[in-house]
Scaffold this motif. Structure first.
Motif, mmCIF file in Angstrom:
data_model
loop_
_atom_site.group_PDB
_atom_site.id
_atom_site.type_symbol
_atom_site.label_atom_id
_atom_site.label_comp_id
_atom_site.label_asym_id
_atom_site.label_seq_id
_atom_site.Cartn_x
_atom_site.Cartn_y
_atom_site.Cartn_z
ATOM 1 N N HIS A 34 1.018 4.130 -2.908
ATOM 2 C CA HIS A 34 0.703 5.550 -2.677
ATOM 3 C C HIS A 34 1.844 6.444 -3.158
ATOM 4 O O HIS A 34 1.622 7.526 -3.690
ATOM 5 C CB HIS A 34 0.458 5.819 -1.185
ATOM 6 C CG HIS A 34 -0.893 5.378 -0.724
ATOM 7 N ND1 HIS A 34 -2.059 5.816 -1.296
ATOM 8 C CD2 HIS A 34 -1.268 4.540 0.281
ATOM 9 C CE1 HIS A 34 -3.097 5.261 -0.675
ATOM 10 N NE2 HIS A 34 -2.639 4.479 0.287
ATOM 11 N N ASP A 74 0.827 -1.213 0.000
ATOM 12 C CA ASP A 74 0.000 0.000 0.000
ATOM 13 C C ASP A 74 0.859 1.260 0.000
ATOM 14 O O ASP A 74 0.589 2.216 -0.724
ATOM 15 C CB ASP A 74 -0.906 -0.011 1.241
ATOM 16 C CG ASP A 74 -1.893 1.149 1.224
ATOM 17 O OD1 ASP A 74 -2.772 1.165 0.351
ATOM 18 O OD2 ASP A 74 -1.768 2.056 2.073
ATOM 19 N N HIS A 87 -6.910 4.667 -3.407
ATOM 20 C CA HIS A 87 -8.094 3.861 -3.095
ATOM 21 C C HIS A 87 -8.995 4.700 -2.211
ATOM 22 O O HIS A 87 -8.551 5.670 -1.604
ATOM 23 C CB HIS A 87 -7.689 2.567 -2.371
ATOM 24 C CG HIS A 87 -6.942 2.798 -1.090
ATOM 25 N ND1 HIS A 87 -7.574 2.973 0.127
ATOM 26 C CD2 HIS A 87 -5.611 2.926 -0.832
ATOM 27 C CE1 HIS A 87 -6.654 3.154 1.069
ATOM 28 N NE2 HIS A 87 -5.451 3.143 0.518
ATOM 29 N N ARG A 98 -7.620 -1.257 -4.950
ATOM 30 C CA ARG A 98 -7.122 0.031 -5.447
ATOM 31 C C ARG A 98 -7.978 0.481 -6.624
ATOM 32 O O ARG A 98 -8.672 -0.325 -7.253
ATOM 33 C CB ARG A 98 -5.658 -0.055 -5.884
ATOM 34 C CG ARG A 98 -4.733 -0.673 -4.875
ATOM 35 C CD ARG A 98 -3.289 -0.238 -5.067
ATOM 36 N NE ARG A 98 -3.028 1.069 -4.475
ATOM 37 C CZ ARG A 98 -2.863 1.275 -3.170
ATOM 38 N NH1 ARG A 98 -2.926 0.291 -2.318
ATOM 39 N NH2 ARG A 98 -2.628 2.498 -2.731
ATOM 40 N N HIS A 148 -8.437 -3.665 1.526
ATOM 41 C CA HIS A 148 -9.131 -2.965 0.440
ATOM 42 C C HIS A 148 -8.358 -3.205 -0.839
ATOM 43 O O HIS A 148 -7.268 -3.799 -0.811
ATOM 44 C CB HIS A 148 -9.229 -1.449 0.739
ATOM 45 C CG HIS A 148 -7.900 -0.802 0.970
ATOM 46 N ND1 HIS A 148 -6.990 -0.550 -0.036
ATOM 47 C CD2 HIS A 148 -7.295 -0.381 2.123
ATOM 48 C CE1 HIS A 148 -5.906 0.005 0.464
ATOM 49 N NE2 HIS A 148 -6.052 0.108 1.782
#
Ligand SMILES: [Zn+2]
Length: 334
Positions: A212, A208, A266, A258, A256
């Motif tokens: 990002h 993650d 996301h 993306r 979660h």
């Protein structure tokens, strides 16, 4: 000689064929299962079952389904296990709501990464209480400090190993409130080797954060590292004595997904962010590599409870999940 044998040959053959067909249909009931399984009784599962839950933070779902990105996972899926599409519980598609939904078995009131600690008795707390085991036997290792707000509602009953909130440290990742996944994973494996916990959750983060940051190469390297870690976990399970191995299940999922149009982000406005996955390996798991049916993030908790011999908990409110057939099949519960 009876009248039957005086009939023309064709008619006799036909009658015989019908009789044989009826006999073979009767004798094949009930249908034998495709392969032998040792499901164990509900009591045996409560005494000896184990589950390892590995969570990846926000990988692109298509990357998980890619043999190039996750080669070891897919090589293993050819011979054992199942990979399912799943849907994150929160429309906000953020980390803490996702981890809380996994621990609660339903969507909680958490809508972002700033929300407070979960108030429900979590999956981990339920297991420690119901299996009557010490904290070391229900353990979680996390790369992200905030996971502490998802896995337990109180201190003490569960073993939690996660970094403290804080700024990036020398030798650690460039993002805050975290440590590298390799550190988390090594600590979890050491705990497995020492304690053989009944339930072990390992929650990774690197994918993650690299996403990002827009660092595609690092993101893909983090995915490959997770892929190798999955193989490592399955090897640890395979090294268990036969009966213990047959009662052990490995689940892999995420908080979660993306955005379809923007892999770096996301959330509510990023379409595709609720697209997650669930992989499972174990004796009771459907061995079919892929199953088209989409399952729910909130199904993970009741699925794990069933693997420990507990029946589905119908009392949960707010869209609670149910055990996933492809994983638990007809596991006994009480
Ligand atoms: Zn994120």
């Amino acid at each position: 000689m009876s009248r039957f044998f005086r009939r023309p040959f064709v008619l006799k053959a036909l009658l015989l064929a019908i009789a044989l067909t009826m006999w073979s249909q009767n004798s094949s009931m009930p249908e034998p299962s495709v392969e032998p399984r040792n499901e164990g009784s509900a009591r045996a599962r409560k005494k000896r079952a184990r589950v390892i839950l590995l969570t990846l933070d926000g990988p692109v779902r298509d990357d998980i389904f890619s043999t190039e990105r996750m080669p070891q996972l897919h090589a293993t899926l050819k011979t054992r296990g199942v990979l399912l599409k799943a849907r994150a519980a929160s429309s906000m598609a953020m980390s803490l709501p996702g981890y809380q939904a996994l621990a609660a078995g339903h969507a909680t009131s958490c809508h972002d990464n700033e929300c407070s600690r979960i108030t429900d008795e979590t999956l981990l707390e339920f297991l420690a209480r119901s299996l009557v085991v010490p904290a070391e036997q229900v353990a979680v290792f996390a790369s992200w400090s905030r996971l502490k707000r998802a896995v337990t509602s109180k201190d003490g009953a569960v073993f939690v190993d996660a970094p403290d909130d804080g700024l990036p440290q020398v030798g650690g990742p460039r993002w805050k409130n975290a440590r590298f996944d390799s550190t988390t994973f090594d600590a979890a494996v050491a705990h497995w080797n020492q304690q053989k916990p009944r339930f072990l959750q390992i929650s990774l983060l690197d994918t993650d954060e690299w996403a990002h940051a827009g660092f595609r190469e690092e993101y893909e390297a983090a995915l490959l590292a997770a892929d190798a870690q999955i193989a490592h976990l399955l090897a640890l399970v395979d090294a268990l004595p036969d009966e213990e191995r047959s009662l052990t299940t490995v689940l892999i999922t995420s908080d979660h997904g993306r955005g379809h149009s923007n892999w770096r982000e996301h959330g509510f406005f990023e379409l595709g962010s609720r697209d997650i996955f669930l992989a499972a390996f174990g004796e009771t798991v459907l061995h079919s590599a892929f199953d088209e049916k989409e399952v729910l993030q909130v199904d993970v908790r009741p699925t794990i409870e069933r693997l420990f011999g507990f029946c589905t908990n119908e009392r949960r409110v707010g869209g609670g999940g149910r055990p996933i057939e492809a994983i638990t099949r007809d596991v006994a519960c009480e």
